[in-house]
Design a protein around this motif. Structure first.
Motif, PDB file in Angstrom:
ATOM      1  N   ASP A 232      17.781   4.230   6.068  1.00  7.94           N
ATOM      2  CA  ASP A 232      18.465   3.753   7.276  1.00  7.94           C
ATOM      3  C   ASP A 232      18.394   2.230   7.329  1.00  7.94           C
ATOM      4  O   ASP A 232      17.967   1.586   6.370  1.00  7.94           O
ATOM      5  N   SER A 233      18.768   1.655   8.452  1.00  2.00           N
ATOM      6  CA  SER A 233      18.766   0.194   8.603  1.00  2.00           C
ATOM      7  C   SER A 233      17.768  -0.272   9.652  1.00  2.00           C
ATOM      8  O   SER A 233      17.823  -1.418  10.109  1.00  2.00           O
ATOM      9  N   ALA A 234      16.826   0.605  10.035  1.00  2.94           N
ATOM     10  CA  ALA A 234      15.841   0.262  11.059  1.00  2.94           C
ATOM     11  C   ALA A 234      14.740  -0.634  10.485  1.00  2.94           C
ATOM     12  O   ALA A 234      14.593  -0.780   9.273  1.00  2.94           O
ATOM     13  N   ILE A 235      13.977  -1.210  11.384  1.00  2.00           N
ATOM     14  CA  ILE A 235      12.749  -1.914  11.004  1.00  2.00           C
ATOM     15  C   ILE A 235      11.628  -0.880  10.993  1.00  2.00           C
ATOM     16  O   ILE A 235      11.442  -0.148  11.973  1.00  2.00           O
ATOM     17  N   HIS A 236      10.872  -0.805   9.899  1.00  2.00           N
ATOM     18  CA  HIS A 236       9.816   0.195   9.759  1.00  2.00           C
ATOM     19  C   HIS A 236       8.451  -0.488   9.875  1.00  2.00           C
ATOM     20  O   HIS A 236       8.138  -1.412   9.120  1.00  2.00           O
ATOM     21  N   VAL A 237       7.655  -0.020  10.827  1.00  4.66           N
ATOM     22  CA  VAL A 237       6.322  -0.577  11.078  1.00  4.66           C
ATOM     23  C   VAL A 237       5.300   0.352  10.445  1.00  4.66           C
ATOM     24  O   VAL A 237       5.188   1.530  10.839  1.00  4.66           O
ATOM     25  N   VAL A 238       4.555  -0.153   9.465  1.00  4.19           N
ATOM     26  CA  VAL A 238       3.635   0.665   8.678  1.00  4.19           C
ATOM     27  C   VAL A 238       2.202   0.333   9.081  1.00  4.19           C
ATOM     28  O   VAL A 238       1.744  -0.803   8.909  1.00  4.19           O
TER      29      VAL A 238
ATOM     30  N   PRO B 191      12.068  -6.418   3.296  1.00  7.77           N
ATOM     31  CA  PRO B 191      12.686  -7.201   4.379  1.00  7.77           C
ATOM     32  C   PRO B 191      12.742  -6.467   5.710  1.00  7.77           C
ATOM     33  O   PRO B 191      12.736  -7.103   6.778  1.00  7.77           O
ATOM     34  N   ARG B 192      12.769  -5.140   5.666  1.00  8.01           N
ATOM     35  CA  ARG B 192      12.820  -4.367   6.911  1.00  8.01           C
ATOM     36  C   ARG B 192      11.518  -3.612   7.178  1.00  8.01           C
ATOM     37  O   ARG B 192      11.529  -2.595   7.881  1.00  8.01           O
ATOM     38  N   ALA B 193      10.418  -4.111   6.652  1.00  8.82           N
ATOM     39  CA  ALA B 193       9.114  -3.499   6.926  1.00  8.82           C
ATOM     40  C   ALA B 193       8.196  -4.529   7.573  1.00  8.82           C
ATOM     41  O   ALA B 193       8.265  -5.720   7.268  1.00  8.82           O
ATOM     42  N   ARG B 194       7.353  -4.042   8.473  1.00 11.70           N
ATOM     43  CA  ARG B 194       6.300  -4.852   9.054  1.00 11.70           C
ATOM     44  C   ARG B 194       5.004  -4.048   8.970  1.00 11.70           C
ATOM     45  O   ARG B 194       4.982  -2.870   9.326  1.00 11.70           O
ATOM     46  N   ASN B 195       3.957  -4.674   8.486  1.00 14.50           N
ATOM     47  CA  ASN B 195       2.664  -4.009   8.315  1.00 14.50           C
ATOM     48  C   ASN B 195       1.744  -4.427   9.450  1.00 14.50           C
ATOM     49  O   ASN B 195       1.660  -5.620   9.778  1.00 14.50           O
ATOM     50  N   ALA B 196       1.050  -3.473  10.031  1.00 16.31           N
ATOM     51  CA  ALA B 196       0.276  -3.759  11.235  1.00 16.31           C
ATOM     52  C   ALA B 196      -1.120  -3.171  11.162  1.00 16.31           C
ATOM     53  O   ALA B 196      -1.307  -2.045  10.709  1.00 16.31           O
ATOM     54  N   ASP B 197      -2.081  -3.961  11.613  1.00 14.13           N
ATOM     55  CA  ASP B 197      -3.452  -3.483  11.816  1.00 14.13           C
ATOM     56  C   ASP B 197      -4.273  -4.638  12.394  1.00 14.13           C
ATOM     57  O   ASP B 197      -3.825  -5.792  12.409  1.00 14.13           O
ATOM     58  N   VAL B 198      -5.474  -4.313  12.836  1.00 12.00           N
ATOM     59  CA  VAL B 198      -6.350  -5.335  13.426  1.00 12.00           C
ATOM     60  C   VAL B 198      -6.646  -6.426  12.406  1.00 12.00           C
ATOM     61  O   VAL B 198      -6.961  -6.143  11.240  1.00 12.00           O
ATOM     62  N   ALA B 199      -6.559  -7.667  12.841  1.00 12.24           N
ATOM     63  CA  ALA B 199      -6.782  -8.828  11.968  1.00 12.24           C
ATOM     64  C   ALA B 199      -8.183  -9.392  12.190  1.00 12.24           C
ATOM     65  O   ALA B 199      -8.344 -10.425  12.837  1.00 12.24           O
ATOM     66  N   TYR B 200      -9.192  -8.696  11.696  1.00 15.09           N
ATOM     67  CA  TYR B 200     -10.586  -9.148  11.707  1.00 15.09           C
ATOM     68  C   TYR B 200     -11.251  -9.061  13.078  1.00 15.09           C
ATOM     69  O   TYR B 200     -12.374  -8.584  13.186  1.00 15.09           O
TER      70      TYR B 200
ATOM     71  N   PHE C 135       0.934  -8.535  12.058  1.00 17.93           N
ATOM     72  CA  PHE C 135       2.227  -7.844  12.142  1.00 17.93           C
ATOM     73  C   PHE C 135       3.110  -8.608  11.169  1.00 17.93           C
ATOM     74  O   PHE C 135       3.708  -9.618  11.517  1.00 17.93           O
ATOM     75  N   ASP C 136       3.172  -8.131   9.928  1.00 17.08           N
ATOM     76  CA  ASP C 136       3.549  -8.991   8.819  1.00 17.08           C
ATOM     77  C   ASP C 136       4.431  -8.271   7.803  1.00 17.08           C
ATOM     78  O   ASP C 136       4.232  -7.083   7.533  1.00 17.08           O
ATOM     79  N   ALA C 137       5.367  -9.006   7.246  1.00 21.36           N
ATOM     80  CA  ALA C 137       6.302  -8.412   6.290  1.00 21.36           C
ATOM     81  C   ALA C 137       5.698  -8.197   4.910  1.00 21.36           C
ATOM     82  O   ALA C 137       6.308  -7.512   4.077  1.00 21.36           O
TER      83      ALA C 137
END
Length: 306
Positions: free
Chosen positions: A55-61, A69-78, A85-87
């Motif tokens: 699809d053309s959505a933004i995917h948050v992993v 380009p359409r992914a953002r990775n997320a988790d606690v930063a230390y 919240f990073d590509a």
């Protein structure tokens, strides 16, 4: 069609599981209030590339390092409540590591109070990512403190410039004075402790400690680690840091990419850095806070959906 797709662990959907983290709960409430369509799916890392291309959505992993380009990775930063919240990825793999630290452009009147608040909570509260002894203990002054990481609970090999034994042996060999060493609290491997005892016999100026991490940092001239969050905590103490692995908070540390680098770094007096500006830039600007009332707007901005 959804604008965002969240990929999270299966256990979060179970009543007996951890449940959704506050970051996602608050973010989804903000998206609901703004009429932004989203979906939530069980994270399947094996099929993730095909799912993103479907699809053309933004995917948050969640806890991801999926560069797209359409992914953002997320988790606690230390340090909670700040999140990557990073590509590119999270923590050592985030794009912050390749971003220049704009030290001269940061207003010290903004950075200082932010630094002081975080220092008061973390250093004043004697808290860390992992549980620490609550009682304060006297710690003799040290020239260096080495903090080991648990290699049994995460993949560290690809982020190491030196392995932990190269790092520790190098510090002991090239430090003219006491060296403190704190094993990782989650490392129960008997081989680790056997090796540490052997090194303590070889280097009499090396002392093992299980004390509170903040007591040890306060007692030392500098902190040495691969890429542990203790490096960030040392910044809050305004202590110089030596990193021996890939990190996204290396900007105000010395980085040893070889035993020779480490030896040269240790031969020089530690230098103070712009700790307050860096802490504000990393956490206040580059990361997102789960308590930020504008969290949804900041996320949408980073997704190109604002």
């Amino acid at each position: 069609m959804s604008d965002l797709v969240f990929h999270v662990p299966r256990s979060w959907f179970s009543l007996s599981g951890e449940g959704f983290r506050p970051f996602y709960v608050r973010l989804m409430k903000g998206l609901d209030a703004r009429g932004v369509a989203y979906e939530v799916e069980v994270l399947d890392r094996d099929t993730l590339p095909q799912r993103v291309e479907a699809d053309s959505a933004i995917h948050v992993v969640h806890h991801g390092r999926f560069a797209h380009p359409r992914a953002r990775n997320a988790d606690v930063a230390y340090i909670y409540p700040f999140w990557n919240f990073d590509a590119q990825g999270i923590r050592a793999f985030s794009s912050i590591g390749k971003t220049a630290f704009p030290q001269d452009d940061i207003d010290p009147e903004v950075a200082r109070p932010f630094f002081r608040r975080l220092r008061k909570r973390i250093v004043g509260g004697r808290t860390s990512r992992y549980e620490q002894p609550t009682d304060a203990a006297a710690v003799n002054p040290a020239k260096a403190a080495v903090f080991l990481q648990s290699e049994g609970h995460r993949i560290v090999g690809e982020t190491c410039y030196l392995d932990r034994w190269q790092m520790l042996r190098g510090v002991c060999a090239d430090t003219d004075g006491p060296v403190l060493v704190k094993p990782h609290p989650r490392d129960t491997d008997p081989t680790t402790h056997e090796m540490l005892r052997a090194l303590a016999d070889e280097f009499p100026h090396m002392t093992l400690s299980s004390g509170n991490i903040h007591d040890l940092i306060a007692a030392t001239d500098r902190v040495v680690t691969i890429n542990s969050a203790v490096g960030v905590e040392a910044y809050l103490h305004r202590k110089p840091v030596v990193l021996c692995g890939q990190s996204d908070f290396h900007h105000i540390a010395d980085v040893a990419r070889s035993p020779q680098d480490l030896s040269q770094i240790l031969s020089r007096p530690p230098r103070k850095r712009a700790y307050d500006k860096f802490i504000w830039w990393y956490f206040g600007d580059r990361c997102l806070s789960s308590t930020d009332p504008d969290l949804a707007d900041r996320v949408l901005g980073r997704c190109g959906l604002a």
